[in-house]
Design an enzyme around this catalytic site. Structure first.
Site, short mmCIF file in Angstrom:
data_model
loop_
_atom_site.label_atom_id
_atom_site.label_comp_id
_atom_site.label_asym_id
_atom_site.label_seq_id
_atom_site.Cartn_x
_atom_site.Cartn_y
_atom_site.Cartn_z
N GLU A 90 -17.48 4.81 2.66
CA GLU A 90 -17.07 4.56 3.85
C GLU A 90 -18.05 4.99 4.99
O GLU A 90 -18.80 6.26 4.78
CB GLU A 90 -15.84 5.41 3.84
N CYS A 121 -19.72 8.71 11.49
CA CYS A 121 -19.62 9.53 10.25
C CYS A 121 -19.97 8.95 9.01
O CYS A 121 -19.36 7.73 8.80
CB CYS A 121 -17.82 10.07 10.21
N CYS A 128 -17.83 12.38 -4.89
CA CYS A 128 -18.54 13.68 -4.89
C CYS A 128 -18.19 14.63 -6.02
O CYS A 128 -16.85 14.62 -6.60
CB CYS A 128 -17.91 14.57 -3.41
N CYS A 132 -13.26 19.39 -4.22
CA CYS A 132 -12.30 20.11 -3.33
C CYS A 132 -11.05 19.40 -3.59
O CYS A 132 -10.77 18.22 -3.23
CB CYS A 132 -12.76 20.06 -1.92
N CYS A 135 -9.27 17.02 -0.71
CA CYS A 135 -10.29 15.77 -0.31
C CYS A 135 -10.18 14.83 -1.18
O CYS A 135 -10.18 14.57 -2.30
CB CYS A 135 -11.79 16.57 -0.37
N CYS A 352 -11.75 11.74 4.98
CA CYS A 352 -13.04 11.55 4.19
C CYS A 352 -12.24 10.97 2.82
O CYS A 352 -11.62 11.47 2.10
CB CYS A 352 -13.48 13.01 3.71
#
Ligand code: SAH
Ligand code: SF4
Length: 359
Positions: A90, A121, A128, A132, A135, A352
């Site tokens: 994205e 952004c 990832c 976290c 997220c 995100c």
């Protein structure tokens, strides 16, 4: 091979292999990064045969648009790109007024003193590995690193769109999907390529890298004395709470992160930003603010707090406006500057990884 993966020297080497004159390298570079061409036939200053070689040997489009969404206020666009291996990434365009005029509401480009900021952004990885808990990207896990060219291409995509509207990119934040310091070399190569004065010429100070706090890379970044802004995702003021939110804190404790930030400030004399997702009743109390201020004391920094963007995989909720204002007040009373940013493009999953996670 993706043409945006090549720096100017590599283009020059390729041309040498093809027995083309050396000055062609600069023409290609300018075509890509000044004129923002995205296909060989736009390079009308090149010979037909060279254009054919470009066409046959290099790719100019590393992804296709899977979908895009505009926020209802029209100021934010999020694009979901599909890579050839089907991974999704994205990138978001945000149109801002001048936050100095109204730090609470930075949404109106037509408002008083609007400076027409156009912030991108950008993603550095598909997925990832840092996990976290709040997220959406972390919730989907790690797919792969992006190449430098795939990072660059996201910027060029929006730069072309803005150019058509007689506008241009003013800021680039590496805060999309992924952890930029986990993909250090490709991220820096992308920044260097966009920074080149004979090409895209995007000033280092207009980039911001956001990291979850990988200590060795923060130190390396400090040693390289780059002019790129550094933001650290902190979100908690003690190790126990931070581990529960950011598993990476098992490896790199808050003190180690803050030490690395002190080193960064000593090396660069630049201010560090700490990011803080305000989660209702989790990390948004005046007590937490005071604990945070005590830890940050003496460090050239400020705190950038934003109410949590709720995600399906995490039960935490956004803080209220009132609690956010109190948090800011407590921090500032303790001498740490703080801005509260309003969430943007909530209605388009601008958080995100949220769009990719929902497809
Ligand atoms: N991996 C880097 C950059 C990408 S995340 C990092 O973690 O810093 C960009 C920012 O969005 C980080 O500060 C991250 O903590 C924050 N973020 C992630 N999910 C969020 C959510 N649901 N609500 C608010 N902020 C979030
Ligand atoms: Fe990765 Fe940043 Fe999301 Fe953490 S917040 S999972 S580091 S993208």
């Amino acid at each position: 091979m993706l043409i945006y993966d090549l720096d100017l020297d590599s283009i020059a080497n390729l041309l040498q292999e093809w027995d083309e004159p050396a000055y062609r390298a600069k023409q290609i570079w300018q075509g890509l990064y000044q004129h923002l061409y995205d296909s060989p036939d736009q390079f009308t200053n090149l010979s037909k045969s060279l254009r054919t070689k470009l066409e046959e040997n290099l790719s100019f489009m590393p992804f296709k648009v899977n979908t895009y969404l505009d926020s209802s206020d029209g100021f934010t666009r999020k694009t979901l790109f599909q890579l050839p291996d089907k991974n999704l990434i994205e990138a978001v365009l945000m149109r801002y007024g001048d936050p100095a005029d109204n730090p609470q509401i930075t949404g109106s480009p037509t408002g008083r003193g609007a400076k027409n900021r156009r912030t991108l952004c950008i993603s550095t990885q598909a997925g990832c590995a840092m996990g976290c808990v709040f997220c959406a990207t972390g919730q989907m896990g790690f797919k792969r690193h992006l190449s430098s060219g795939e990072i660059v291409a996201q910027v060029l995509y929006y730069a072309r769109m803005l150019k058509d509207a007689n506008e241009s990119v003013t800021n680039i934040v590496l805060m999309g999907m992924g952890e930029p310091f986990h993909n250090y070399d490709n991220t820096m190569a992308a920044i260097d390529r966009l920074n080149d004065p004979s090409g895209f010429n995007f000033g280092a100070r207009r980039f911001t890298i956001s990291t979850v706090g990988l200590v060795p890379q923060i130190r390396r970044f400090a040693d390289e004395k780059r002019q790129v802004n550094l933001a650290i995702s902190l979100h908690a003021a003690d190790d126990e709470s931070r581990v529960a939110m950011l598993p990476v804190n098992k490896r790199y404790k808050i003190d180690d992160v803050i030490e690395a930030c002190k080193y960064y400030v000593a090396q660069t004399h630049r201010r560090v930003t700490f990011e803080w997702a305000l989660i209702n009743e989790v990390n948004d109390s005046p007590e937490v603010a005071k604990r945070l201020a005590a830890r940050l004391k003496g460090l050239l920094c400020h705190v950038n707090a934003i109410p949590l963007n709720p995600t399906t995989g995490y039960s935490g909720q956004a803080t209220s406006r009132e609690r956010a204002a109190k948090f800011k007040e407590s921090l500032e009373q303790a001498g740490i500057p703080c801005t509260i940013r309003m969430r943007r493009g909530i209605d388009i999953h601008a958080g995100c990884g949220q769009l990719a996670g929902s497809v």
